[in-house]
Design a protein around this motif. Sequence first.
Motif, PDB file in Angstrom:
ATOM      1  N   ARG A  27       0.809  -1.226   0.000  1.00 29.61           N
ATOM      2  CA  ARG A  27       0.000   0.000   0.000  1.00 29.61           C
ATOM      3  C   ARG A  27       0.837   1.269   0.000  1.00 29.61           C
ATOM      4  N   ASP A  28       2.067   1.181   0.511  1.00 28.25           N
ATOM      5  CA  ASP A  28       2.893   2.377   0.592  1.00 28.25           C
ATOM      6  C   ASP A  28       3.636   2.673  -0.709  1.00 28.25           C
ATOM      7  N   GLU A  29       3.541   1.762  -1.678  1.00 29.48           N
ATOM      8  CA  GLU A  29       4.219   1.982  -2.959  1.00 29.48           C
ATOM      9  C   GLU A  29       3.254   2.631  -3.937  1.00 29.48           C
ATOM     10  N   ARG A  30       3.661   3.774  -4.494  1.00 32.72           N
ATOM     11  CA  ARG A  30       2.774   4.566  -5.341  1.00 32.72           C
ATOM     12  C   ARG A  30       2.662   4.015  -6.757  1.00 32.72           C
ATOM     13  N   PHE A  31       3.744   3.431  -7.279  1.00 31.34           N
ATOM     14  CA  PHE A  31       3.800   3.117  -8.700  1.00 31.34           C
ATOM     15  C   PHE A  31       3.647   1.621  -8.952  1.00 31.34           C
ATOM     16  N   ILE A  32       2.781   1.285  -9.907  1.00 28.88           N
ATOM     17  CA  ILE A  32       2.492  -0.112 -10.190  1.00 28.88           C
ATOM     18  C   ILE A  32       3.711  -0.835 -10.761  1.00 28.88           C
ATOM     19  N   ASP A  33       4.585  -0.149 -11.494  1.00 29.36           N
ATOM     20  CA  ASP A  33       5.751  -0.846 -12.046  1.00 29.36           C
ATOM     21  C   ASP A  33       6.684  -1.326 -10.938  1.00 29.36           C
ATOM     22  N   ASN A  34       6.821  -0.535  -9.858  1.00 28.73           N
ATOM     23  CA  ASN A  34       7.660  -0.983  -8.744  1.00 28.73           C
ATOM     24  C   ASN A  34       7.014  -2.161  -8.023  1.00 28.73           C
ATOM     25  N   ILE A  35       5.703  -2.103  -7.839  1.00 32.97           N
ATOM     26  CA  ILE A  35       4.994  -3.218  -7.202  1.00 32.97           C
ATOM     27  C   ILE A  35       5.146  -4.485  -8.039  1.00 32.97           C
ATOM     28  N   PHE A  36       5.007  -4.347  -9.344  1.00 34.05           N
ATOM     29  CA  PHE A  36       5.084  -5.505 -10.229  1.00 34.05           C
ATOM     30  C   PHE A  36       6.477  -6.135 -10.169  1.00 34.05           C
ATOM     31  N   ALA A  37       7.515  -5.304 -10.174  1.00 39.44           N
ATOM     32  CA  ALA A  37       8.886  -5.834 -10.111  1.00 39.44           C
ATOM     33  C   ALA A  37       9.126  -6.579  -8.803  1.00 39.44           C
ATOM     34  N   GLU A  38       8.693  -6.000  -7.697  1.00 39.57           N
ATOM     35  CA  GLU A  38       8.927  -6.669  -6.412  1.00 39.57           C
ATOM     36  C   GLU A  38       8.095  -7.941  -6.305  1.00 39.57           C
ATOM     37  N   MET A  39       6.891  -7.926  -6.824  1.00 40.19           N
ATOM     38  CA  MET A  39       6.064  -9.126  -6.813  1.00 40.19           C
ATOM     39  C   MET A  39       6.770 -10.270  -7.553  1.00 40.19           C
ATOM     40  N   CYS A  40       7.366  -9.959  -8.696  1.00 44.89           N
ATOM     41  CA  CYS A  40       8.056 -10.997  -9.478  1.00 44.89           C
ATOM     42  C   CYS A  40       9.247 -11.562  -8.714  1.00 44.89           C
ATOM     43  N   LEU A  41      10.001 -10.710  -8.047  1.00 46.35           N
ATOM     44  CA  LEU A  41      11.132 -11.193  -7.256  1.00 46.35           C
ATOM     45  C   LEU A  41      10.659 -12.062  -6.104  1.00 46.35           C
ATOM     46  N   ARG A  42       9.578 -11.679  -5.459  1.00 52.45           N
ATOM     47  CA  ARG A  42       9.041 -12.479  -4.364  1.00 52.45           C
ATOM     48  C   ARG A  42       8.498 -13.818  -4.865  1.00 52.45           C
ATOM     49  N   LEU A  43       7.927 -13.829  -6.057  1.00 51.89           N
ATOM     50  CA  LEU A  43       7.484 -15.097  -6.637  1.00 51.89           C
ATOM     51  C   LEU A  43       8.675 -16.023  -6.871  1.00 51.89           C
ATOM     52  N   GLN A  44       9.786 -15.479  -7.329  1.00 52.45           N
ATOM     53  CA  GLN A  44      10.980 -16.306  -7.481  1.00 52.45           C
ATOM     54  C   GLN A  44      11.425 -16.903  -6.147  1.00 52.45           C
ATOM     55  N   ARG A  45      11.389 -16.058  -5.087  1.00 49.91           N
ATOM     56  CA  ARG A  45      11.785 -16.541  -3.771  1.00 49.91           C
ATOM     57  C   ARG A  45      10.809 -17.601  -3.251  1.00 49.91           C
ATOM     58  N   ALA A  46       9.604 -17.610  -3.813  1.00 54.93           N
ATOM     59  CA  ALA A  46       8.616 -18.635  -3.439  1.00 54.93           C
ATOM     60  C   ALA A  46       8.739 -19.869  -4.337  1.00 54.93           C
TER      61      ALA A  46
END
Length: 399
Positions: A27-46
Amino acid sequence: MNAPPKIDPATAYSDNDVLHWLTNDARDERFIDNIFAEMCLRLQRADIPLKRATLHVVIQHPQWLGAKIMWADGVPGTEMTRADHDVRERPSYIGSPVSEIHDGATEVRENLETDPALGRKHAVYDEMRGKGLTDYVAWPLYHTLGKRHVVTFATDRAGGFDDAHIASLQKLLPILALVSEIRVKNRLARTLLETYVGSHAGELILAGATRRGTGTTVRAAIMICDLRDFTHISDNWPRDDVIDLLNGYFDAISEPIARHGGEILKFMGDGLLAIFPLSEPNACANLLRTVSEARQAMMALNKENGETGRAPLNFGIGVHVGDVMYGNIGSRARLDFTVIGPAVNMASRLEALTKQVGKKVILSQAFADLVKSDFELERLGEFPVRGFNEPVELFAYQG
């Protein structure tokens, strides 16, 4: 390209952890591109073998239809590319998985390890095979009222995604849709404000400057431009030709304003009002550079119009400098974010005087005193100005 998100490599994630983060901590991240990038990295860690992912969003904008956000393993951040309004007529879109989703498909899955002759025929599949990817899936992201955007995932794992991987990715879709809709609508609100009131005014409005009568005093160079003989043009040309002429004229004048740090506050029929705040360095010089480039752009436009049988367009510009009140004016229910004050009135009167003195660009002495050491100006003498008690010393600028 944005900076890569900070992920602790020692931290292990599950798909539920990614879902929790996306629901509660993004919720604290304003930009969807940053959220999308971090989501992808977290998916890799999963332990989801993600190699490439894209998010395709449609955003109303006068210049482009939408944007593609692409994340790729090993590349910092994301890459964003804009899609023009005619993108759906191009081979890169026609027959693509994104077009299939837009046309109603609920899933597009492609095994990239099979013989290309047996699979779907499109350049994007050849491109992914060339990068060693083995499996690809695309799904719609449903926003309010059935609006469809698209998310895609690809892997280079032998055998592609397994059923558990697909299930984990599908689990994220509803939350990703909600998170992306909020950011897309925030971007849409900002885009619409930038389009209709300008970037600076848009930022002020988004920051809460929405009360009638509120505003600030700004010292600025003021430029008012008006098209000559527009009534004759609009009475004698077809409607679509008139709109096309106006758009060409406004492009010729507006683009140099934006390049040199000015802000257009208002289009007034066939005229415009722009300011160059003196808080910015070289504001007055930048206004005159704008005028020079606009004159050149108008010459090029008239040459183009002449080749199609259209009459040349002429214009007048009045320039002054002074304090203006910059803020909200209007009724209780309908506001206009603009500038008012004697300095704006003077610029308007000078624009009208261009017809009388036969010059395209007229400057007040107050403005000329700030630039005459660096620009060649023509002194025109003193002229009475309607609404002002004393005659005003005027100068012309040829550019």
